[in-house]
Design an enzyme around this catalytic site. Structure first.
Site, mmCIF file in Angstrom:
data_model
loop_
_atom_site.group_PDB
_atom_site.id
_atom_site.type_symbol
_atom_site.label_atom_id
_atom_site.label_comp_id
_atom_site.label_asym_id
_atom_site.label_seq_id
_atom_site.Cartn_x
_atom_site.Cartn_y
_atom_site.Cartn_z
ATOM 1 N N ASP A 37 0.964 -1.446 -0.024
ATOM 2 C CA ASP A 37 0.016 0.037 -0.044
ATOM 3 C C ASP A 37 0.907 1.283 0.063
ATOM 4 O OD1 ASP A 37 -2.461 1.405 0.059
ATOM 5 O OD2 ASP A 37 -2.733 0.936 2.221
ATOM 6 N N ARG A 50 0.512 9.069 -10.232
ATOM 7 C CA ARG A 50 0.141 7.753 -9.622
ATOM 8 C C ARG A 50 0.892 6.368 -10.133
ATOM 9 N NH1 ARG A 50 -3.446 7.339 -5.332
ATOM 10 N NH2 ARG A 50 -3.986 5.290 -6.098
ATOM 11 N N HIS A 54 3.217 3.290 -9.186
ATOM 12 C CA HIS A 54 3.141 1.635 -9.471
ATOM 13 C C HIS A 54 4.363 1.120 -10.023
ATOM 14 C CE1 HIS A 54 -0.907 1.982 -7.723
ATOM 15 N NE2 HIS A 54 -1.608 2.684 -8.810
ATOM 16 N N ASN A 85 -10.845 -2.842 -6.420
ATOM 17 C CA ASN A 85 -9.964 -1.898 -7.035
ATOM 18 C C ASN A 85 -10.507 -1.491 -8.400
ATOM 19 O OD1 ASN A 85 -6.730 -3.130 -5.765
ATOM 20 N ND2 ASN A 85 -8.144 -1.320 -5.218
ATOM 21 N N ARG A 88 -11.701 2.042 -9.194
ATOM 22 C CA ARG A 88 -10.525 3.129 -9.565
ATOM 23 C C ARG A 88 -10.749 3.861 -10.703
ATOM 24 N NH1 ARG A 88 -4.982 2.353 -6.405
ATOM 25 N NH2 ARG A 88 -5.847 1.682 -4.541
ATOM 26 N N ARG A 211 -5.662 -1.872 8.533
ATOM 27 C CA ARG A 211 -6.897 -2.642 8.033
ATOM 28 C C ARG A 211 -6.701 -3.842 7.233
ATOM 29 N NH1 ARG A 211 -8.182 2.223 6.319
ATOM 30 N NH2 ARG A 211 -7.102 2.448 3.947
#
Ligand code: FPP
Length: 263
Positions: A37, A50, A54, A85, A88, A211
Site C-alpha cells: 500500500d 500515481r 505503481h 480496485n 478506481r 486494516r
C-alpha cells in the site's frame, strides 16, 4: 547468477539500525504476505503521477521476491489488485493491468533463474485479455519450478473467495460426492485459492493503514501483523528484515499459553 546470489552477499552492508545477528535464520516465516500500500501517496508526495508510484512499487516487489528467495521463504504472497480496485478511475485500472502484463513478461527470466513458481489468488479469467494471457503463460512457464511459490492476489477478495468455496462444496454435495458432515476446516481450506499452501505467518502492511481490506480473511487466523508507515515503493530488503526480526520477537500462542511459560 549475479553477485547477490547468496544470503551473505544479498544482505551484505546493512544500514545503521539493522542488526543481522538479531535474525534467527532457522525461524524464518514459511509464508510472508504483503499488502502493498502507498504507491499513490509515494508518487503524489514527489509531484509524480500515481502510475509512477505503481512502477516504483514493482521495483520493490522485485527486491522482496529476491530477498525472500535468499531467506528460504516457502511462500511469498502479495495483494496486487482487489475486487474493489475496479472502482478506481478507468485510466488507472488500465495502466495497472498493462503494468502487470509488462512486468510479468520482463520478470520471467528472474522467476526462471530463481526457480520461483507463480500461482494466482483470485479470478484471473475476468482480467483484460492481454493480462490474462500473459498470466496464463507465466503459470505454465513456472509450473515445474520447485523453489519459492509467489502467490499474486489479482482480482482477489476474501469474501468472494469464501462464497466461491461454499458454492463449490455445495456443488459436490449436490452431486453426491460429499456428505455435509464431511465439510470440516480442511474441506473449506481445500476450496480456497490458497489450497495446498501454508497459511501466512507474517502479514506486512505498508503505509500505516490498520486494516485487512478483504484480504485472506480465513488464512490469516493466526498470522502476526507488522504494520509500517513506510510506503510500498520504499519497502526494501532491510525493511523486510526488520519485519522478520519483529515477528521473531513475538510470543505466538495460537490460543494456548506462552511457549516460554511453565503452565
Ligand atoms: C497500492 O497502492 C498498490 C496497488 C493497488 C498495486 C500494486 C501492484 C504492484 C506493486 C505490482 C504487482 C505486480 C504484478 C506483476 C502483479 P495505492 O495505489 O493504493 O496507494 P495509495 O493508497 O497511496 O493511493
Amino acid at each position: 547468477m549475479g553477485d547477490d546470489a547468496t544470503f551473505e552477499t544479498y544482505f551484505a552492508n546493512p544500514p545503521a539500525g539493522i542488526d543481522l545477528t538479531a535474525l534467527d535464520r532457522s525461524r524464518i516465516p514459511r509464508h510472508i504476505s504483503c499488502i502493498m500500500d502507498g504507491n499513490g501517496r509515494w508518487a503524489t508526495e514527489r509531484g509524480l503521477a500515481r502510475g509512477e508510484g505503481h512502477r516504483a512499487g514493482i521495483v520493490s516487489l522485485r527486491e522482496i521476491i529476491t530477498a525472500c528467495v535468499r531467506l528460504d521463504v516457502e511462500v511469498l504472497s502479495a495483494y496486487a489488485f482487489s475486487t474493489e480496485n475496479w472502482s478506481r478511475p478507468q485510466a488507472e485500472v488500465n495502466l495497472l493491468m498493462h503494468l502487470f502484463a509488462q512486468t510479468f513478461i520482463q520478470e520471467l527470466p528472474l522467476l526462471r533463474r530463481e526457480n520461483v513458481k507463480v500461482v494466482f489468488l483470485g479470478d484471473i479469467s475476468a482480467l483484460p485479455k492481454e493480462t490474462r494471457e500473459v498470466f496464463e503463460y507465466g503459470l505454465q512457464e513456472t509450473a515445474q519450478h520447485t523453489g519459492m511459490t509467489l502467490a499474486l492476489a489479482v482480482n482477489y477478495g476474501a469474501r468472494a473467495e469464501l462464497a466461491r468455496a461454499a458454492r463449490r462444496l455445495a456443488e459436490r454435495v449436490a452431486a453426491g460426492e460429499l456428505d455435509p458432515t464431511g465439510i470440516d476446516e480442511a474441506a473449506v481450506a481445500g476450496e480456497l485459492y490458497t489450497a495446498g499452501l501454508p497459511d501466512p505467518e507474517l502479514v506486512v502492511r505498508t503505509s500505516g493503514e490498520m486494516r485487512l481490506s478483504n484480504y485472506l480473511l480465513w488464512q490469516v487466523a493466526y498470522a502476526e501483523f507488522y504494520i509500517t508507515p513506510t510506503y510500498w515503493p520504499d519497502f526494501n530488503r532491510w525493511e523486510l528484515l526488520r519485519a522478520i526480526i519483529a515477528f521473531q520477537g513475538r510470543d505466538r500462542r495460537f490460543g494456548g499459553l506462552s511457549a516460554t511459560k511453565e503452565s
